[in-house]
Design a protein around this motif. Structure first.
Motif, PDB file in Angstrom:
ATOM      1  N   TYR A  35       0.661  -1.175  -0.161  1.00  0.00           N
ATOM      2  CA  TYR A  35      -0.016   0.105  -0.008  1.00  0.00           C
ATOM      3  C   TYR A  35       0.802   1.325   0.194  1.00  0.00           C
ATOM      4  CZ  TYR A  35      -4.580  -1.750   0.711  1.00  0.00           C
ATOM      5  OH  TYR A  35      -5.945  -2.505   0.354  1.00  0.00           O
ATOM      6  N   ILE A  36       1.745   1.308   1.040  1.00  0.00           N
ATOM      7  CA  ILE A  36       2.671   2.533   1.124  1.00  0.00           C
ATOM      8  C   ILE A  36       3.427   2.782  -0.273  1.00  0.00           C
ATOM      9  CG2 ILE A  36       4.680   3.595   2.037  1.00  0.00           C
ATOM     10  CD1 ILE A  36       3.906   1.870   4.564  1.00  0.00           C
ATOM     11  N   PHE A  37       3.953   1.710  -0.926  1.00  0.00           N
ATOM     12  CA  PHE A  37       4.829   1.659  -2.252  1.00  0.00           C
ATOM     13  C   PHE A  37       3.830   2.417  -3.182  1.00  0.00           C
ATOM     14  CE2 PHE A  37       6.057  -0.562  -6.200  1.00  0.00           C
ATOM     15  CZ  PHE A  37       7.126   0.498  -6.507  1.00  0.00           C
ATOM     16  N   LEU A  38       2.911   1.512  -3.418  1.00  0.00           N
ATOM     17  CA  LEU A  38       1.673   2.291  -4.413  1.00  0.00           C
ATOM     18  C   LEU A  38       1.390   3.373  -4.427  1.00  0.00           C
ATOM     19  CD1 LEU A  38      -0.503  -0.939  -5.231  1.00  0.00           C
ATOM     20  CD2 LEU A  38       1.399  -0.246  -6.625  1.00  0.00           C
ATOM     21  N   TRP A  39       1.235   4.187  -3.196  1.00  0.00           N
ATOM     22  CA  TRP A  39       0.832   5.375  -3.047  1.00  0.00           C
ATOM     23  C   TRP A  39       2.048   6.231  -3.463  1.00  0.00           C
ATOM     24  CZ3 TRP A  39      -3.478   7.718  -3.220  1.00  0.00           C
ATOM     25  CH2 TRP A  39      -4.611   7.306  -2.944  1.00  0.00           C
ATOM     26  N   ALA A  40       3.359   5.958  -3.096  1.00  0.00           N
ATOM     27  CA  ALA A  40       4.713   6.625  -3.096  1.00  0.00           C
ATOM     28  C   ALA A  40       4.794   6.593  -4.877  1.00  0.00           C
ATOM     29  CB  ALA A  40       5.689   5.840  -2.471  1.00  0.00           C
ATOM     30  N   LEU A  41       4.628   5.428  -5.377  1.00  0.00           N
ATOM     31  CA  LEU A  41       4.722   5.445  -6.910  1.00  0.00           C
ATOM     32  C   LEU A  41       3.698   6.284  -7.576  1.00  0.00           C
ATOM     33  CD1 LEU A  41       5.889   4.075  -9.352  1.00  0.00           C
ATOM     34  CD2 LEU A  41       4.112   2.174  -9.090  1.00  0.00           C
ATOM     35  N   PHE A  42       2.582   6.256  -7.225  1.00  0.00           N
ATOM     36  CA  PHE A  42       1.699   6.944  -8.235  1.00  0.00           C
ATOM     37  C   PHE A  42       1.693   8.527  -7.909  1.00  0.00           C
ATOM     38  CE2 PHE A  42      -0.211   2.786  -9.080  1.00  0.00           C
ATOM     39  CZ  PHE A  42      -0.236   2.810 -10.427  1.00  0.00           C
ATOM     40  N   SER A  43       1.946   8.833  -6.520  1.00  0.00           N
ATOM     41  CA  SER A  43       1.850  10.255  -6.226  1.00  0.00           C
ATOM     42  C   SER A  43       3.284  11.003  -7.197  1.00  0.00           C
ATOM     43  CB  SER A  43       1.921  10.452  -4.687  1.00  0.00           C
ATOM     44  OG  SER A  43       3.311   9.817  -4.127  1.00  0.00           O
ATOM     45  N   SER A  44       4.325   9.990  -6.911  1.00  0.00           N
ATOM     46  CA  SER A  44       5.527  10.366  -7.759  1.00  0.00           C
ATOM     47  C   SER A  44       5.393  10.411  -9.090  1.00  0.00           C
ATOM     48  CB  SER A  44       7.015   9.463  -7.309  1.00  0.00           C
ATOM     49  OG  SER A  44       7.652   9.842  -8.090  1.00  0.00           O
ATOM     50  N   ILE A  45       4.708   9.851  -9.601  1.00  0.00           N
ATOM     51  CA  ILE A  45       4.380   9.857 -11.186  1.00  0.00           C
ATOM     52  C   ILE A  45       3.411  10.911 -11.395  1.00  0.00           C
ATOM     53  CG2 ILE A  45       3.090   8.799 -12.898  1.00  0.00           C
ATOM     54  CD1 ILE A  45       3.847   5.939 -12.013  1.00  0.00           C
ATOM     55  N   PHE A  46       2.591  11.278 -10.830  1.00  0.00           N
ATOM     56  CA  PHE A  46       1.711  12.556 -10.727  1.00  0.00           C
ATOM     57  C   PHE A  46       2.362  13.801 -10.610  1.00  0.00           C
ATOM     58  CE2 PHE A  46      -0.941  15.932  -8.832  1.00  0.00           C
ATOM     59  CZ  PHE A  46      -1.804  16.174  -9.945  1.00  0.00           C
ATOM     60  N   VAL A  47       3.265  13.785  -9.919  1.00  0.00           N
ATOM     61  CA  VAL A  47       4.091  15.235  -9.528  1.00  0.00           C
ATOM     62  C   VAL A  47       5.123  15.176 -10.940  1.00  0.00           C
ATOM     63  CG1 VAL A  47       6.069  16.169  -8.283  1.00  0.00           C
ATOM     64  CG2 VAL A  47       3.870  15.153  -6.955  1.00  0.00           C
ATOM     65  N   HIS A  48       5.643  14.293 -11.004  1.00  0.00           N
ATOM     66  CA  HIS A  48       6.551  14.137 -12.256  1.00  0.00           C
ATOM     67  C   HIS A  48       6.044  14.652 -13.623  1.00  0.00           C
ATOM     68  CE1 HIS A  48       9.276  12.818  -9.206  1.00  0.00           C
ATOM     69  NE2 HIS A  48      10.547  13.392 -10.194  1.00  0.00           N
ATOM     70  N   THR A  49       4.688  14.007 -13.553  1.00  0.00           N
ATOM     71  CA  THR A  49       4.148  14.079 -14.815  1.00  0.00           C
ATOM     72  C   THR A  49       3.744  15.729 -15.151  1.00  0.00           C
ATOM     73  OG1 THR A  49       3.043  11.982 -14.991  1.00  0.00           O
ATOM     74  CG2 THR A  49       2.161  13.715 -16.496  1.00  0.00           C
ATOM     75  N   CYS A  50       3.156  16.520 -13.971  1.00  0.00           N
ATOM     76  CA  CYS A  50       2.923  17.536 -14.143  1.00  0.00           C
ATOM     77  C   CYS A  50       4.242  18.286 -14.370  1.00  0.00           C
ATOM     78  CB  CYS A  50       2.349  18.491 -12.573  1.00  0.00           C
ATOM     79  SG  CYS A  50       0.846  17.449 -12.348  1.00  0.00           S
ATOM     80  N   ALA A  51       5.288  17.945 -13.848  1.00  0.00           N
ATOM     81  CA  ALA A  51       6.699  18.861 -13.940  1.00  0.00           C
ATOM     82  C   ALA A  51       7.119  18.772 -15.347  1.00  0.00           C
ATOM     83  CB  ALA A  51       7.643  18.401 -12.922  1.00  0.00           C
ATOM     84  N   ALA A  52       6.686  17.714 -15.924  1.00  0.00           N
ATOM     85  CA  ALA A  52       7.401  17.207 -17.225  1.00  0.00           C
ATOM     86  C   ALA A  52       6.567  18.203 -18.429  1.00  0.00           C
ATOM     87  CB  ALA A  52       7.095  15.734 -17.621  1.00  0.00           C
ATOM     88  N   LEU A  53       5.070  18.128 -18.035  1.00  0.00           N
ATOM     89  CA  LEU A  53       4.379  19.003 -19.011  1.00  0.00           C
ATOM     90  C   LEU A  53       4.746  20.444 -19.003  1.00  0.00           C
ATOM     91  CD1 LEU A  53       0.689  17.480 -18.180  1.00  0.00           C
ATOM     92  CD2 LEU A  53       2.023  17.333 -20.422  1.00  0.00           C
ATOM     93  N   ILE A  54       5.114  20.904 -17.672  1.00  0.00           N
ATOM     94  CA  ILE A  54       5.433  22.523 -17.519  1.00  0.00           C
ATOM     95  C   ILE A  54       6.599  22.568 -18.379  1.00  0.00           C
ATOM     96  CG2 ILE A  54       6.081  23.915 -15.808  1.00  0.00           C
ATOM     97  CD1 ILE A  54       4.169  23.170 -13.805  1.00  0.00           C
ATOM     98  N   ALA A  55       7.635  21.679 -18.108  1.00  0.00           N
ATOM     99  CA  ALA A  55       9.140  21.609 -18.964  1.00  0.00           C
ATOM    100  C   ALA A  55       8.857  21.500 -20.287  1.00  0.00           C
ATOM    101  CB  ALA A  55       9.935  20.513 -18.168  1.00  0.00           C
ATOM    102  N   PHE A  56       7.774  20.831 -20.950  1.00  0.00           N
ATOM    103  CA  PHE A  56       7.688  20.710 -22.206  1.00  0.00           C
ATOM    104  C   PHE A  56       7.197  21.927 -22.771  1.00  0.00           C
ATOM    105  CE2 PHE A  56       5.406  19.535 -26.024  1.00  0.00           C
ATOM    106  CZ  PHE A  56       6.350  19.241 -27.005  1.00  0.00           C
TER     107      PHE A  56
END
Length: 130
Positions: A35-56
């Motif tokens: 449970y902890i790992f999945l929440w860390a994984l998907f929250s990290s993916i969400f944050v990095h996707t937002c950052a990648a969109l801004i960077a692009f």
């Protein structure tokens, strides 16, 4: 005869974890870590996707800068796959060793908290001063 769902050794699906559909307490190390790992994984993916969109969007006209967003997305997967596995295991180990049961909400807080801490460390550049 029907089997008791608490006796099963199967983990919940990713949709059940992310939807907080399980109202049972997490008792085993494996459940807590999952449970902890999945929440860390998907929250990290969400944050990095937002950052990648801004960077692009910001660097779309730059010759090489537009490809930095791909690296940001890759780091969204690699960070929790390395340090997230270890820190999730450490948190789950402490809970299990102290015989504390974990609510799925607490697992969500621990997982998202890992992403927040890593984002704060990345933004403040504390590690670059060492």
């Amino acid at each position: 005869m029907l089997s008791d769902p608490l006796d099963s050794d199967e983990l919940d699906t990713v949709a059940d974890v992310m939807g907080l559909r399980s109202h049972n307490r997490l008792n085993t190390f494996r459940e807590m870590w999952y449970y902890i790992f999945l929440w860390a994984l998907f929250s990290s993916i969400f944050v990095h996707t937002c950052a990648a969109l801004i960077a692009f969007v910001t660097l779309r006209k730059h010759k090489f800068g537009r490809f930095f967003s791909i690296l940001i997305l890759v780091m969204g997967f690699i960070s929790p796959a390395t340090s997230g596995v270890v820190s999730s295991a450490a948190i789950a180990f402490v809970h299990r060793a102290s015989s504390l049961h974990m609510s799925p909400i607490y697992a969500m807080v621990w997982g998202i908290g890992q992403t927040i801490v890593s984002a704060c460390l990345g933004l403040t550049r504390i590690l670059a001063t060492l």
